[in-house]
Each structure stands twice: as structure tokens, then as C-alpha cells.
Design an enzyme around this catalytic site. Structure first.
Site, PDB file in Angstrom:
ATOM      1  N   HIS A 149      34.526  15.859   5.429  1.00 46.33           N
ATOM      2  CA  HIS A 149      35.422  16.664   6.256  1.00 46.33           C
ATOM      3  C   HIS A 149      36.689  15.813   6.453  1.00 46.33           C
ATOM      4  O   HIS A 149      36.611  14.704   6.985  1.00 46.33           O
ATOM      5  CB  HIS A 149      34.811  16.927   7.631  1.00 46.33           C
ATOM      6  CG  HIS A 149      33.736  17.955   7.653  1.00 46.33           C
ATOM      7  ND1 HIS A 149      32.603  17.890   6.888  1.00 46.33           N
ATOM      8  CD2 HIS A 149      33.626  19.104   8.395  1.00 46.33           C
ATOM      9  CE1 HIS A 149      31.843  18.937   7.136  1.00 46.33           C
ATOM     10  NE2 HIS A 149      32.433  19.684   8.046  1.00 46.33           N
TER      11      HIS A 149
ATOM     12  N   LYS B 273      23.412  24.146  12.078  1.00 45.18           N
ATOM     13  CA  LYS B 273      24.029  24.729  13.274  1.00 45.18           C
ATOM     14  C   LYS B 273      23.928  26.249  13.313  1.00 45.18           C
ATOM     15  O   LYS B 273      24.143  26.864  14.360  1.00 45.18           O
ATOM     16  CB  LYS B 273      25.507  24.350  13.337  1.00 45.18           C
ATOM     17  CG  LYS B 273      25.825  22.864  13.393  1.00 45.18           C
ATOM     18  CD  LYS B 273      27.331  22.676  13.518  1.00 45.18           C
ATOM     19  CE  LYS B 273      27.739  21.213  13.599  1.00 45.18           C
ATOM     20  NZ  LYS B 273      27.658  20.552  12.292  1.00 45.18           N
TER      21      LYS B 273
ATOM     22  N   ASP C 155      31.742  27.880   5.334  1.00 46.39           N
ATOM     23  CA  ASP C 155      31.730  26.984   6.479  1.00 46.39           C
ATOM     24  C   ASP C 155      30.711  27.477   7.510  1.00 46.39           C
ATOM     25  O   ASP C 155      29.585  27.800   7.177  1.00 46.39           O
ATOM     26  CB  ASP C 155      33.123  26.834   7.068  1.00 46.39           C
ATOM     27  CG  ASP C 155      33.282  25.525   7.852  1.00 46.39           C
ATOM     28  OD1 ASP C 155      32.369  24.696   7.822  1.00 46.39           O
ATOM     29  OD2 ASP C 155      34.338  25.338   8.481  1.00 46.39           O
ATOM     30  N   ASN C 156      31.089  27.566   8.764  1.00 46.49           N
ATOM     31  CA  ASN C 156      30.145  27.869   9.836  1.00 46.49           C
ATOM     32  C   ASN C 156      29.872  29.362   9.938  1.00 46.49           C
ATOM     33  O   ASN C 156      30.767  30.180   9.712  1.00 46.49           O
ATOM     34  CB  ASN C 156      30.680  27.358  11.169  1.00 46.49           C
ATOM     35  CG  ASN C 156      30.855  25.854  11.168  1.00 46.49           C
ATOM     36  OD1 ASN C 156      31.845  25.337  10.640  1.00 46.49           O
ATOM     37  ND2 ASN C 156      29.894  25.160  11.734  1.00 46.49           N
TER      38      ASN C 156
ATOM     39  N   HIS D 269      30.390  24.705   1.061  1.00 53.96           N
ATOM     40  CA  HIS D 269      30.524  24.019   2.350  1.00 53.96           C
ATOM     41  C   HIS D 269      30.007  24.945   3.446  1.00 53.96           C
ATOM     42  O   HIS D 269      30.699  25.879   3.870  1.00 53.96           O
ATOM     43  CB  HIS D 269      32.000  23.670   2.581  1.00 53.96           C
ATOM     44  CG  HIS D 269      32.273  22.897   3.837  1.00 53.96           C
ATOM     45  ND1 HIS D 269      32.983  21.719   3.842  1.00 53.96           N
ATOM     46  CD2 HIS D 269      31.986  23.140   5.137  1.00 53.96           C
ATOM     47  CE1 HIS D 269      33.111  21.273   5.083  1.00 53.96           C
ATOM     48  NE2 HIS D 269      32.501  22.139   5.889  1.00 53.96           N
TER      49      HIS D 269
ATOM     50  N   GLU E 236      40.857  17.896   9.471  1.00 52.62           N
ATOM     51  CA  GLU E 236      40.639  19.236  10.006  1.00 52.62           C
ATOM     52  C   GLU E 236      41.432  19.372  11.299  1.00 52.62           C
ATOM     53  O   GLU E 236      40.894  19.413  12.404  1.00 52.62           O
ATOM     54  CB  GLU E 236      39.145  19.488  10.244  1.00 52.62           C
ATOM     55  CG  GLU E 236      38.816  20.930  10.583  1.00 52.62           C
ATOM     56  CD  GLU E 236      37.336  21.158  10.816  1.00 52.62           C
ATOM     57  OE1 GLU E 236      36.982  22.294  11.184  1.00 52.62           O
ATOM     58  OE2 GLU E 236      36.526  20.222  10.627  1.00 52.62           O
TER      59      GLU E 236
END
Length: 431
Positions: free
Chosen positions: A227, A79, A327-328, A74, A230
Site C-alpha cells: 500500500h 476485514k 479493494d475493501n 487487491h 494512499e
């Protein structure tokens, strides 16, 4: 390529307990070291180490830890690496979403390609073999700008790592079943490395829209990655709704539910009852410890009281497939990260108070079968591609500490740190 970069045998390797056969011998409660034979880019055999004399082409690992190639289930390549150009980000998930949406005005194919390529390179260097990226899909109809760019990168990187794409659309966009069918058709046309997804949150909760999403995916024989919940809202319904609708539909594919932070905010009886429902559905959970610890219960000038890690121990106790992921990375949602899944594992070990992380929990970074259809079974190295990570400075009791130095084998060929420590003295001197 030299003989030193392509070992024929890895001797005295310390493998995690979850990767070994039930009858694997133990000494003082620890698995005995392994002998791993490699041939033609695959693992030929894995046996307990013996006392045979040194042989040509062998690396002597002296108990160094070894894992299969990593799975980062994930991430958000569209981004990534945008934080430096964003002047201000308000705390919390919604603030990060607002900042990211504003930055999308700068996105061009060239910009996305450059940033995503850097992320892929870092993932490759870390030893990742499968990377799954979510891709913002804000409108129904046209393909988002990032989708064809990442699709092209998936093909360009296919001989190095598997890149999977997930459409990320707000759930309420699927209130119209035709919208769900449109996205499903576009995702299906992309190829087998694409999945249908959605953002399921209490602010857009719509059980019928979720049904439309799953029905459209099922009609196109697509797997789904969502998602879900969250947030720290005790009444969140996304995970429970997903499990129930999947069972009602007899969903044939694999559904991945990422985040599911709300379980940690619920009364224990409700959270455990939801996990019981999840255990009866074809659902894998993905926990994102770094980003969720950062974004949940975030307010300016106030130390967070609640944390965002989901109920990982309770999920595992019910046999629910579970993975940790990055993730990010360096975007409005998370200022840190390097596409090394072991950074997320380090956070999970502390936040989740995980015991024996190397032997019991390292599978959460390695089990690609947790993302595939069917019931996951025992994992064995024998017969698999020789995609392995060796950690010469790490210890099983302290893992994942001291894992930044690693030797990465890709189909048996060494990359990353020099393997001289594993070579006989004469060979090491000339390596």
C-alpha cells in the site's frame, strides 16, 4: 454436466482489441467477430469468424462480448463484511483504520473463515480466477489470526480460483531489519502463494525501513505488494522511494504498488518524473477507484473537492503495468461492493474519463501476468484454460454497463446465467 454446458465452439464472439493479434481484420474500425474453439478445458484456437454452416456443440454468441477470467489484484478478505456490526466510522482513511482496529477484537478463526468464504464465493460467481488479499499483520513475531485461516482457504479453493496472501504491516515496524527478516521468513514458509507487503504512508515514511523490507524479501526470493501513498499529500515519497530502492537493489521480483493516490495531488512535473522512475523498475500499479474516491478528501458534512484516482493514463503511456481492483468490500473502508471487479471498472471509467473501455482498458481486469515476474508480453487466448466470461446484454461502446448478467466458463464448463440464448432453437427448448 450436459452437452449444453460444455460448448465446443463459441461463434461470433466479440473480443477486445488488446487480446487480438496485430493483423486481426477489422470492419468499420471494429475487430471482426471471432470463432473460439475449445477442447479439454482449454482454448484450442481463435480465428476470425467465417461463414461455415452451424455445427454440433457450437454456441452462437451473436456478437456478445467475451473476456478472459478476471483478476482482482487487491482485496481485504480479513476485514470484509464487518461494517454491519460497527456502530460508527469517522470519515477518511484514518477513521476507517481506527474502526477496523477496534473490530479486530471480535475476530476469531470461525468469524474470519465465514466472512472470507462468502467473499470467495461472490468472487467465483463474478468470474474471478485470481484473487489477491492483503492480511493485517499488526505485530512482529506471532502469525496474525487471519493468516492461517486464509492460507487454509487458499488450499481449499485451489481448484476454483487462485488465492494469494500479502502480509500488511506498517512500514515503521521494519525500522529494525531483524523484524523484516522475521516476517519474510514466515511469509516464505507459507508457500508460493504468499507475498511480503507493507503500509507506506507519509505518517510512517522511513526510507531505511523500506529498504529493510525489500532486502528481506529479496533474500527470501519473495515478491512484494505494498500500500503506497494512499493520501493526497503532494510531498509523499513512498512511490518514488520504492522505485529508487528497487533499482539500487537490482530487485529480482515483482513489486506491486497499490493506491498511489498522491500522484494526483502533486505538481504535474513531479508526478510525471516519478512515473518515469517507476517505468524503469519492476513495478506494477494497482488503482482502487471505489475506495479511493470514497476515502480521499473525506470530511463530515462537506462535499469532497479532490478525488483519489491515480494517474492511470500517464502510467499506461509509459508502459507501466496497471490493474484496477475491488479493494475493501462492506467494511469500515467501503460500505459497498460485491467482489465483482467490473464495479471498480465502472467507477474508473467515469472518474478517469477512460475512452473505449472494453477494447483498451478491460485488460486491467484480466492480466494476471502483470502480477508476475518478468516483462509482460502480448496476451493470447490460444492454449490458455477456457476460463471465459460472456456478456449477452452488454455492448462494447457502453461496457461495463449491463454486465451483471454473464455466463462464466470454467475450463470450458458453463456456470452462472443459462446459455439458452446462444443455443440453436431446438437445443434451447430442451436446455
Amino acid at each position: 454436466m450436459t452437452a449444453h454446458s460444455t460448448p465446443a465452439v463459441l461463434r461470433h464472439a466479440r473480443l477486445p482489441a488488446w487480446l487480438l493479434a496485430e493483423d486481426w481484420p477489422h470492419t468499420d474500425g471494429r475487430p471482426v467477430l471471432a470463432r473460439i474453439e475449445l477442447a479439454q478445458g482449454r482454448v484450442r484456437s481463435v480465428t476470425p469468424e467465417d461463414d461455415r454452416a452451424p455445427e454440433p456443440g457450437a454456441w452462437h454468441l451473436y456478437g456478445a462480448l467475451v473476456l478472459p477470467g478476471l483478476v482482482d489484484a487487491h482485496v481485504h478478505l480479513d476485514k470484509t463484511f464487518t461494517l454491519a456490526r460497527i456502530p460508527e466510522v469517522q470519515p477518511g482513511l484514518l477513521g476507517a483504520i481506527e474502526a477496523s482496529v477496534a473490530d479486530m477484537a471480535r475476530w476469531t478463526p470461525e468469524d474470519i473463515h465465514a466472512r472470507a468464504s462468502q467473499g470467495l464465493q461472490w468472487a467465483w460467481e463474478a468470474g474471478t480466477t485470481l484473487l489477491r488479499t492483503h492480511v493485517n499483520w499488526p505485530e512482529i513475531g506471532p502469525l496474525p489470526c487471519a493468516w492461517p485461516v486464509l492460507d487454509r482457504l487458499a488450499h481449499d479453493w485451489a481448484d476454483r480460483l487462485a488465492l494469494q496472501l500479502v502480509s500488511l504491516t506498517k512500514l515503521d515496524s521494519f525500522a529494525d531489519p531483524a523484524a523484516a527478516r522475521t516476517v519474510a521468513a514466515q511469509v516464505k514458509a507459507t508457500g508460493p502463494h504468499a507475498l511480503m507487503g507493507g503500509f507506506v504512508h507519509s505518517t510512517n515514511w522511513d526510507a531505511q525501513a523500506l529498504r529493510h523490507l525489500l532486502e528481506a524479501a529479496q533474500a527470501r526470493d519473495l515478491d512484494v505488494d505494498l500500500h503506497v501513498d494512499e493520501e493526497l499529500h503532494a510531498e509523499a515519497e513512498g512511490l518514488l522511494g520504492t522505485a529508487r530502492i528497487a533499482r539500487e537493489l537490482g530487485f529480482a521480483g515483482r513489486i506491486v504498488c497499490g493506491h498511489v493516490c498522491a500522484l494526483a495531488a502533486m505538481p504535474e512535473s513531479r508526478a510525471l518524473a516519478i512515473l518515469d522512475e517507476v517505468a524503469r523498475a519492476p513495478i506494477t500499479l494497482v488503482s482502487l477507484p471505489i475506495t479511493n474516491l470514497l476515502l480521499q478528501d473525506a470530511r463530515t458534512g462537506r462535499t469532497p473537492r479532490q478525488r483519489g484516482l491515480t494517474l492511470v493514463k500517464e502510467a499506461r503511456a509509459r508502459g507501466i503495468p496497471l490493474l484496477f481492483a475491488s479493494d475493501n468490500v462492506q467494511d469500515p473502508f467501503c460500505p459497498v461492493g460485491s467482489y465483482d471487479p467490473l464495479e471498480g471498472m465502472a467507477a474508473a471509467v467515469l472518474a478517469g474519463q477512460l475512452d473505449a473501455p472494453f477494447d483498451r482498458w478491460s485488460d486491467t481486469l484480466c492480466r494476471a501476468d502483470f502480477l508476475a515476474r518478468g516483462t509482460p508480453g502480448p496476451t493470447r487466448l490460444q492454449g490458455q484454460p477456457a476460463d471465459l466470461l460472456i456478456f449477452p446484454q452488454a455492448d462494447a461502446s457502453a461496457w461495463p454497463s449491463r454486465t451483471s448478467l454473464r455466463v462464466v466458463l470454467r475450463t470450458g464448463v458453463a456456470h452462472g446465467a443459462a446459455p439458452t440464448a446462444f443455443l440453436p432453437p431446438r437445443a434451447a427448448a430442451t436446455a
